[in-house]
Design an enzyme around this catalytic site. Sequence first.
Site, PDB file in Angstrom:
ATOM      1  N   ARG A  84       4.780  14.046  47.930  1.00  0.00           N
ATOM      2  CA  ARG A  84       6.179  14.369  47.652  1.00  0.00           C
ATOM      3  C   ARG A  84       7.038  14.206  48.906  1.00  0.00           C
ATOM      4  O   ARG A  84       7.986  14.970  49.142  1.00  0.00           O
ATOM      5  CB  ARG A  84       6.327  15.803  47.101  1.00  0.00           C
ATOM      6  CG  ARG A  84       5.478  16.120  45.888  1.00  0.00           C
ATOM      7  CD  ARG A  84       5.917  15.347  44.689  1.00  0.00           C
ATOM      8  NE  ARG A  84       7.250  15.728  44.247  1.00  0.00           N
ATOM      9  CZ  ARG A  84       7.926  15.128  43.272  1.00  0.00           C
ATOM     10  NH1 ARG A  84       7.390  14.076  42.648  1.00  0.00           N
ATOM     11  NH2 ARG A  84       9.121  15.545  42.924  1.00  0.00           N
TER      12      ARG A  84
ATOM     13  N   HIS B 176      60.062  -4.041  43.591  1.00  0.00           N
ATOM     14  CA  HIS B 176      60.016  -3.256  42.354  1.00  0.00           C
ATOM     15  C   HIS B 176      59.612  -4.135  41.160  1.00  0.00           C
ATOM     16  O   HIS B 176      59.905  -3.797  40.016  1.00  0.00           O
ATOM     17  CB  HIS B 176      61.371  -2.585  42.060  1.00  0.00           C
ATOM     18  CG  HIS B 176      61.968  -1.911  43.250  1.00  0.00           C
ATOM     19  ND1 HIS B 176      61.640  -0.640  43.643  1.00  0.00           N
ATOM     20  CD2 HIS B 176      62.869  -2.367  44.173  1.00  0.00           C
ATOM     21  CE1 HIS B 176      62.316  -0.320  44.732  1.00  0.00           C
ATOM     22  NE2 HIS B 176      63.058  -1.360  45.081  1.00  0.00           N
TER      23      HIS B 176
ATOM     24  N   SER C 169      38.987 -17.970  26.698  1.00  0.00           N
ATOM     25  CA  SER C 169      38.947 -16.998  25.602  1.00  0.00           C
ATOM     26  C   SER C 169      38.084 -17.567  24.489  1.00  0.00           C
ATOM     27  O   SER C 169      38.165 -18.756  24.180  1.00  0.00           O
ATOM     28  CB  SER C 169      40.366 -16.711  25.084  1.00  0.00           C
ATOM     29  OG  SER C 169      40.307 -15.997  23.858  1.00  0.00           O
TER      30      SER C 169
END
Length: 476
Positions: A78, A152, A282
Site C-alpha cells: 500500500r 463592445h 455539418s
Amino acid sequence: MAHDLYENPLNTRYASAEMSRLFSDQRKFSTWRRLWVILAEAEHEMGLPVSREQIEEMKAQVDNIDFQVAAAYEKKLRHDVMAHVHTFGDLCPGAMPIIHLGATSCYVTDNTDLILMREALELIARRLAVVIDALGKFATTHRELPCLGFTHLQPAQPTTVGKRATLWIYDLALDLAEIEHRIESLRARSVKGTTGTQASFLALFHGDHAKVRQLEAMVAERMGFSGSYAVTGQTYTRKVDAQIVDTLSGVAQSAHKLASDLRLLASRKEMEEPFEANQIGSSAMAYKRNPMRSERVCALARFVMSLQSSPAATLATQWMERTLDDSANRRLVIPQAFLGIDAVLLLLTNISSGLVVYPKTIAANLNAELPFMASENLMMAAVERGGDRQELHEVIRAHSQAAALDVKQEGKPNTLLERLRGEPAFAGVDLAAAMNPRDFVGRAPEQVDEFVADIIEPIRARYRSALGQETEGLKV
C-alpha cells in the site's frame, strides 16, 4: 487500445505523443530510478558506505521496469514508492541495502515532478514560439489591410488585419515570458529529509552540517538545477504547482480569446481557419464551413482554465509540513493541464499557419460603416471651405441618424453620403476622397512593423532551432 475502458481523450485524441510520453509511467518511474542513482553516486563520493559496484548494478536496470511486479508489491505494501524500491531491488539485489538511503518518498516523487514539469514547460515554450512566429508572418503580410474595428462588439474606428493579429500575439508573448520565468525559477527539492529538516542525512554524516549542505547541492546540480528550494516541509511548497498551472491557464486564456475572435470573424466571412478539401462542416448542412479547430481550442482552453482552482486549494490546505490530499489531485491536474495546453498549441499552430483572409468581404463590411466614421473628417473638410462647425455637426447628426434607421429598419445600404451630397453646406467637398479606408487606420501598419521588430524578432532569435523543426500534426 482497450475499447471497453475509458481512455483520456487528451492522450488518444488531442495532445502530442511527445507530451504524453513525458507524463507516462515509464518516464516517471525510470526518473525515480535515475534519482536513486544520483543519490547513491553523491553518497559514494562523500564517503558513505555505497560502492561503485552497487551503483553500476543500479544503472544497468534504470529503464527495465516490470510494472506487474510493481503493482503486486503496491497491492501488498500500500505504498507506491516502497513498491518500486522493492521492484528495483529485485533486479539489483547487491544494491538493495542502499537504494533510497536517507531519503523520504518525496525525494523521488517531488524531484521527478519538478524535472518533468521543467521539460514540459520547455516544450510548451517552443510550441508558443512557433505560433508567435506564424502569427507574426501573418501580421506582416496583412499590416496594411484595413478592416472594421470593434468595441463592445459594435463597429468602431478601423484598424488593420495585421494590427489585430498583434493583439493576439502580444498576449501569447506575455505568456511566453511568464513560462520562461517559471523555468528559470524552478529549483530542485533535492535531499531535504522527511519533514524538510534533513535529520536523516545529518545522522548519516554524524552531525556534519557542511556535508549535508554539500550533498544537497551536489544532488540538485546533477538533476540539472541551479539550486534547491531554500526550505521545504516534506514536499516542496505547492505554491510552485499553483504558479505553474496559473501560467498554463494564462496561455489558455490567450488562446481562447484568439480562437473566439476567429470564430466571430468567420461568422462575418472575413477570415477562416484552414478548411481541408474533404472536410465536412455539418452532417446535415453540406454548405457549412464550421470553425471546428477554433471551437476545439476554446473547449480545451476552457478545461485548462477550470483546473486553475485545484492547485490553489491544494496549497491552501497543506497543513503544517504536508498532507497527502495533494497526491491524487496533482496526479490529475498537473499532467492534464500540460496535455491540454499542448493540444491547444498544436491546434493554434495549424490554424495560424493557414489562416484564410477575404479582403473583398472585409472591404465591403468596412465600407458599409465607413461613412459614419468619416463624419468628423467630412465636417472638417466643410469647415475649411467656410462652413460653420456647429451647423455642419447638426446636419451630419440628423442625416447619420436617418441613415442608421434605414440600415436597421429597412435593410437598406448606408445612404449617408448620398444624403450629404444634397446638402449645400457640403457642396464642393470631395466626399469620395474622404472615404479612403487607409486614412482611418492611423499608425496601425507602422505599429505592426515596430511590434515585429521589438517583440517577435527577439523570440525568433531565442527559438531559432525550434522554428526550424517540423511540428507534429493534429490528432483528428
